[in-house]
Design an enzyme around this catalytic site. Structure first.
Site, PDB file in Angstrom:
ATOM      1  N   THR B 238      78.359  65.586  73.162  1.00 36.71           N
ATOM      2  CA  THR B 238      77.569  66.542  73.925  1.00 36.71           C
ATOM      3  C   THR B 238      78.478  67.002  75.059  1.00 36.71           C
ATOM      4  O   THR B 238      79.434  66.309  75.389  1.00 36.71           O
ATOM      5  CB  THR B 238      76.342  65.846  74.572  1.00 36.71           C
ATOM      6  OG1 THR B 238      75.736  64.999  73.612  1.00 36.71           O
ATOM      7  CG2 THR B 238      75.332  66.832  75.087  1.00 36.71           C
ATOM      8  N   ARG B 266      66.668  68.092  62.560  1.00 39.42           N
ATOM      9  CA  ARG B 266      66.500  67.079  63.599  1.00 39.42           C
ATOM     10  C   ARG B 266      66.797  67.669  64.980  1.00 39.42           C
ATOM     11  O   ARG B 266      67.762  68.406  65.168  1.00 39.42           O
ATOM     12  CB  ARG B 266      67.454  65.914  63.305  1.00 39.42           C
ATOM     13  CG  ARG B 266      67.537  64.855  64.400  1.00 39.42           C
ATOM     14  CD  ARG B 266      68.801  64.999  65.220  1.00 39.42           C
ATOM     15  NE  ARG B 266      69.016  63.838  66.086  1.00 39.42           N
ATOM     16  CZ  ARG B 266      69.963  63.774  67.015  1.00 39.42           C
ATOM     17  NH1 ARG B 266      70.788  64.786  67.191  1.00 39.42           N
ATOM     18  NH2 ARG B 266      70.098  62.707  67.771  1.00 39.42           N
ATOM     19  N   GLY B 268      67.589  66.478  68.853  1.00 39.82           N
ATOM     20  CA  GLY B 268      67.955  65.328  69.684  1.00 39.82           C
ATOM     21  C   GLY B 268      67.485  65.503  71.116  1.00 39.82           C
ATOM     22  O   GLY B 268      66.593  66.312  71.393  1.00 39.82           O
ATOM     23  N   ASP B 269      68.095  64.765  72.035  1.00 41.77           N
ATOM     24  CA  ASP B 269      67.624  64.802  73.421  1.00 41.77           C
ATOM     25  C   ASP B 269      68.163  65.986  74.217  1.00 41.77           C
ATOM     26  O   ASP B 269      67.564  66.372  75.230  1.00 41.77           O
ATOM     27  CB  ASP B 269      67.992  63.504  74.152  1.00 41.77           C
ATOM     28  CG  ASP B 269      69.492  63.341  74.316  1.00 41.77           C
ATOM     29  OD1 ASP B 269      70.227  63.644  73.347  1.00 41.77           O
ATOM     30  OD2 ASP B 269      69.941  62.927  75.405  1.00 41.77           O
ATOM     31  N   THR B 289      74.192  62.193  77.531  1.00 48.59           N
ATOM     32  CA  THR B 289      74.936  62.259  76.270  1.00 48.59           C
ATOM     33  C   THR B 289      74.812  60.912  75.574  1.00 48.59           C
ATOM     34  O   THR B 289      74.987  59.871  76.198  1.00 48.59           O
ATOM     35  CB  THR B 289      76.423  62.588  76.490  1.00 48.59           C
ATOM     36  OG1 THR B 289      77.091  62.452  75.238  1.00 48.59           O
ATOM     37  CG2 THR B 289      77.093  61.665  77.502  1.00 48.59           C
ATOM     38  N   GLY B 290      74.508  60.941  74.292  1.00 49.46           N
ATOM     39  CA  GLY B 290      74.396  59.665  73.590  1.00 49.46           C
ATOM     40  C   GLY B 290      73.493  59.795  72.393  1.00 49.46           C
ATOM     41  O   GLY B 290      73.262  60.896  71.885  1.00 49.46           O
ATOM     42  N   GLY B 292      70.581  60.461  70.813  1.00 50.74           N
ATOM     43  CA  GLY B 292      69.465  61.244  71.323  1.00 50.74           C
ATOM     44  C   GLY B 292      68.097  60.628  71.143  1.00 50.74           C
ATOM     45  O   GLY B 292      67.243  60.719  72.029  1.00 50.74           O
TER      46      GLY B 292
END
Lengths: 373, 373
Positions: B238, B266, B268-269, B289-290, B292
């Site tokens: 990210t 999908r 994500g966050d 970042t990671g 999600g």
């Protein structure tokens, strides 16, 4: 406060004596002690999950909403009001029976929402509102307070009960949120039936779209439709449920058709974990309904949990803080239903009405529509 | 504490006199006054924006990330490391110059992210990872700490700089979140150029997809690809930025290509307000970042703000609590960059590395990649 009261008691009891060193020392020790006690009782201390679990065993409860908005008694016929109340009763009773027989809060939330999704009375499933281009795009989310696991779908067009698919995203995929055709492809791998889009057609919702479109045209496309209470009321709506089961597990779910005349594949708060839906065993389970954009910006559902966990507020205090202060401060409106780890329920809204009902362990049922009721 | 200190002072000063009614009255008034003062200084009270504004005038700062993951020095060539550091420096310097010349944090965040989106080094824009079906689906979000306004896009395929479209959703639509083709239709009304999908093709990311697919096939479709650090590292990524401008306004933004091999559309966050991005002038601005799914479930970005606002934690304490305790407790990993209203910065992650950089008012630059650096 405690400190001040003790000073009063000290003063009234001791004034007849001369204050000696010894007395002052006692006073000092007392203050240190009270200071510690005050600190220990401070709302900042996180609550103990095991204690809560012990307390909650056997106790259960459920609360639902069918949308908040400009719902006025003078605009409602007796028969329509009776129909809403009957459907709310049917839905919450289904969830109550699951909980009573020892079922999970996730099951209760899903089945209760299914009944509202299948009714044309509510803006979810069968009664979903229409998008700008005359289709129906459905959103839903669910969260498990025991594991903090969550599932959500948005923009789906062929699934009869979006909350079931949200549950399957949570339990059967490695993801939390899936969108549209992709989400439906996932549903097909699980054997979901793809509904013809005509299933979601209801005359009432289609007329709402036409009225909103006419209004927009008259105003030359300007977004002023909210000056008409009918328009505002018919633009929003959601169904949701929060439940506590006998095992002390909380769950919440939300399902919606979104916003009449929505375009550009707008996503509201209903499928957003933290905004539309949140559940955590240590605090509460929350389902939101209202003007989604403001509910996303205020992170409504999680904020109620955070105010309980970090500031020691009760569920009712936290719900009131968010719905009566924070959301209106941004310019938004709507409401929530929520239940906490001890079975306390909040049904908070800042609109003229919210379709709502709750049942506790003792089977006591409350069903309401308007504000002052 | 204040109360106890004053008792001490009172005791030491007054012990030689007999305590009379008048003195006790003064003592009482003093305690009431100090009680009020103590209450006012309690961390539970939301901080005063005007005060913060006054304090922050002139002070500014910026912090960025280019993704967190299994980034190990032994897997990195000197030239690649230099390329990453040069691009991080270029990106953060652009934002720094905007802030230094009195520009807004929103502007700084957007332009800084643009430089990382345009680089194939990062999983955003030009360097976006591939989905399961070999396409690129981009997500981004941005939030304005001054107004709590926010914008987000997800699943878009033809926009060069998704963060710009997120900003336009915030500033030029009545919505917060738009998806896919709908979001691009909105972009076209604003004159955005639709990029050919080939723009997002990079050999490196395509090879990552092939490797993940091969790995999945070898494991008969089981989701065990994370046992290979290369796979894990190449699946996520990210870019993000958080900034404080001279006017005391905070902003944060996040942009990503999501997860290699993602399917079923999908989300994500990164495009979720409260999870991937959050900003509030009274507290902080955060970009995540990671992994999600875990960041959504932990409501990471807003939780850091809530811990500051409701529990009185510092930014660093709050970031550490969420990234080192809450996210790992769920089984997730990743990191955040954040800046608070006073210009304090946090770059917290629980992975082997995170591409990161920060610059303060004085122009001091820090660029790091690995954990122990």
């Amino acid at each position: 406060m405690t400190v001040i009261i003790v000073i009063f008691e000290y003063l009234s009891g001791k004034l007849k004596y001369r204050v000696k060193m010894k007395n002052l020392t006692y006073l000092f020790i007392l203050f240190v002690f009270l200071g510690c006690e005050y600190h220990e009782k401070s709302p900042e201390k996180p609550s103990n999950n095991l204690d809560n679990l012990q307390k909650s065993i056997g106790k259960f409860g459920i609360v639902i909403h069918g949308g908040a908005g400009t719902i006025l008694k003078e605009d409602m016929s007796d028969s329509l009001e009776a129909a809403y109340k009957a459907k709310l009763k049917e839905a919450i009773s289904a969830g109550y029976e699951i909980l009573k027989s020892g079922g999970s809060s996730l099951d209760a939330v899903t089945h209760t929402i299914n009944i509202m999704e299948d009714s044309p009375l509510f803006n979810a499933g069968k009664g979903a509102v229409f998008t700008h281009d005359g289709s129906n795009e459905l959103d839903a989310s669910i969260m498990d307070g025991a594991t903090l696991n969550a599932g959500a779908v948005a923009g789906i067009k062929h699934i009869k009960n979006p909350i079931n698919l949200a549950l399957d995203v949570m339990q059967k995929s490695e993801h939390v949120m899936l969108y549209g055709a992709g989400a439906e492809e996932f549903a097909q791998t699980l054997g979901y039936k793809m509904m013809d889009t005509s299933y979601f057609y209801t005359q009432k919702r289609y007329e709402s779209l036409q009225k909103v479109l006419r209004n927009e045209k008259e105003k030359n496309g300007k977004k002023v439709s909210f000056e008409d209470p009918f328009i505002k009321n018919s633009k929003f709506g959601t169904v949701g449920c929060a439940a506590l089961d006998k095992h002390g597990n909380l769950a919440a779910g939300t399902s919606t058709g979104g916003m009449t005349n929505k375009r550009w594949s707008r996503i509201g708060d209903a499928p957003i974990i933290g905004a539309g839906t949140y559940a955590k065993n240590a605090t509460c389970a929350v389902s939101s309904t209202g003007w989604g954009e403001y509910f996303i910006r205020a992170v409504v559902a999680y904020d109620i949990s955070a105010l309980m966990e970090y500031k020691g507020m009760t569920l009712q205090e936290a719900a009131s803080e968010v719905i009566q202060k924070k959301v209106p401060a941004l310019g938004g409106d709507g409401g929530i239903v929520a239940i906490d780890k001890d079975g306390n329920v909040a049904m908070e809204f800042n609109t003229a009405g919210m379709y709502r009902a709750t049942m506790n362990s003792e089977g006591e049922l409350v069903i309401k529509i308007y504000k002052d009721e």
